[in-house]
Design a protein around this motif. Structure first.
Motif, PDB file in Angstrom:
ATOM      1  N   TRP A   1      -1.265   1.154  11.064  1.00 58.15           N
ATOM      2  CA  TRP A   1      -1.912   0.185  10.395  1.00 58.15           C
ATOM      3  C   TRP A   1      -2.737  -0.608  11.262  1.00 58.15           C
ATOM      4  O   TRP A   1      -2.718  -0.764  12.395  1.00 58.15           O
ATOM      5  N   ASP A   2      -3.724  -1.580  10.440  1.00 58.39           N
ATOM      6  CA  ASP A   2      -4.284  -2.630  11.342  1.00 58.39           C
ATOM      7  C   ASP A   2      -3.657  -3.979  10.802  1.00 58.39           C
ATOM      8  O   ASP A   2      -3.494  -4.188   9.558  1.00 58.39           O
TER       9      ASP A   2
ATOM     10  N   TYR B   1       0.734  -1.119  -0.078  1.00 60.15           N
ATOM     11  CA  TYR B   1      -0.021   0.075  -0.131  1.00 60.15           C
ATOM     12  C   TYR B   1       0.787   1.352   0.005  1.00 60.15           C
ATOM     13  O   TYR B   1       0.324   2.302  -0.078  1.00 60.15           O
TER      14      TYR B   1
ATOM     15  N   TYR C   1      -2.614 -10.338   7.815  1.00 56.49           N
ATOM     16  CA  TYR C   1      -3.254  -9.375   6.805  1.00 56.49           C
ATOM     17  C   TYR C   1      -2.999  -8.009   7.075  1.00 56.49           C
ATOM     18  O   TYR C   1      -2.851  -7.863   8.595  1.00 56.49           O
TER      19      TYR C   1
ATOM     20  N   THR D   1      -5.753  -2.887  16.062  1.00 63.05           N
ATOM     21  CA  THR D   1      -5.906  -1.611  15.226  1.00 63.05           C
ATOM     22  C   THR D   1      -4.893  -0.566  15.516  1.00 63.05           C
ATOM     23  O   THR D   1      -4.389  -0.400  16.674  1.00 63.05           O
TER      24      THR D   1
ATOM     25  N   SER E   1      -3.796  -3.655   6.675  1.00 61.87           N
ATOM     26  CA  SER E   1      -4.851  -2.605   6.176  1.00 61.87           C
ATOM     27  C   SER E   1      -4.471  -1.412   6.765  1.00 61.87           C
ATOM     28  O   SER E   1      -4.144  -1.168   7.754  1.00 61.87           O
TER      29      SER E   1
ATOM     30  N   GLN F   1      -8.538   2.268   6.090  1.00 62.62           N
ATOM     31  CA  GLN F   1      -9.275   1.267   5.254  1.00 62.62           C
ATOM     32  C   GLN F   1      -9.911   0.119   5.815  1.00 62.62           C
ATOM     33  O   GLN F   1      -9.379  -0.161   6.842  1.00 62.62           O
ATOM     34  N   LYS F   2     -10.864  -0.647   5.314  1.00 57.10           N
ATOM     35  CA  LYS F   2     -11.471  -1.959   5.740  1.00 57.10           C
ATOM     36  C   LYS F   2     -11.097  -3.061   5.119  1.00 57.10           C
ATOM     37  O   LYS F   2     -11.583  -4.103   5.567  1.00 57.10           O
ATOM     38  N   ASP F   3     -10.432  -2.852   4.034  1.00 57.68           N
ATOM     39  CA  ASP F   3      -9.922  -4.013   3.173  1.00 57.68           C
ATOM     40  C   ASP F   3      -8.755  -4.870   3.534  1.00 57.68           C
ATOM     41  O   ASP F   3      -7.616  -4.157   3.911  1.00 57.68           O
ATOM     42  N   TRP F   4      -8.661  -5.908   4.034  1.00 52.80           N
ATOM     43  CA  TRP F   4      -7.574  -6.616   4.471  1.00 52.80           C
ATOM     44  C   TRP F   4      -6.418  -7.021   3.415  1.00 52.80           C
ATOM     45  O   TRP F   4      -5.458  -7.109   3.581  1.00 52.80           O
ATOM     46  N   GLY F   5      -6.896  -7.172   2.338  1.00 50.33           N
ATOM     47  CA  GLY F   5      -5.835  -7.425   1.130  1.00 50.33           C
ATOM     48  C   GLY F   5      -5.594  -9.087   1.302  1.00 50.33           C
ATOM     49  O   GLY F   5      -6.362  -9.878   1.901  1.00 50.33           O
TER      50      GLY F   5
END
Length: 112
Positions: free
Chosen positions: A73-74, A14, A38, A88, A40, A44-48
């Motif tokens: 980062w989360d 990212y 993972y 988080t 993110s 953002q809410k998407d883990w990828g």
């Protein structure tokens, strides 16, 4: 630094090219293997994708990543039993050493 720190290195996927880079060492001092990780950006809410893929961060193993974007980062970690631990707003600085312990994983389990 927070008590529980683990792999925020997939942040590389990212990272804008102008972001400051960090070097992060991750150490698994828990009694469990880590099978999935993972990441993110905190906003953002998407883990990828799973950062480890087919690899496993075994008990006692460490992993050093460089060129990780500094910032917040989360992180989502899944251990060998399938237990999920979501952390988080983890902050990555220029050079960090993050350690995961039994206490950390069990605390996540108790909170889920």
């Amino acid at each position: 630094m927070k008590a529980w720190h683990l792999l925020v290195a997939a942040a590389v996927a990212y990272v804008p090219t102008t972001a400051l880079a960090a070097k992060v060492e991750f150490v698994n001092k828990s009694s469990w293997e880590i099978h999935e990780i993972y990441f993110s950006p905190a906003s953002q809410k998407d883990w990828g994708e799973d950062y480890l893929g087919d690899e496993v961060l075994e008990k006692g193993d460490s992993l050093t990543l460089s060129d990780v974007s500094e910032g917040d980062w989360d992180v989502l970690v899944v251990d060998e039993d399938g237990d999920k631990c979501e952390i988080t707003d983890v902050t990555i600085d220029s050079s960090d050493r993050w350690v995961i312990t039994d206490k950390d994983l069990l605390a996540c389990q108790a909170n889920s």
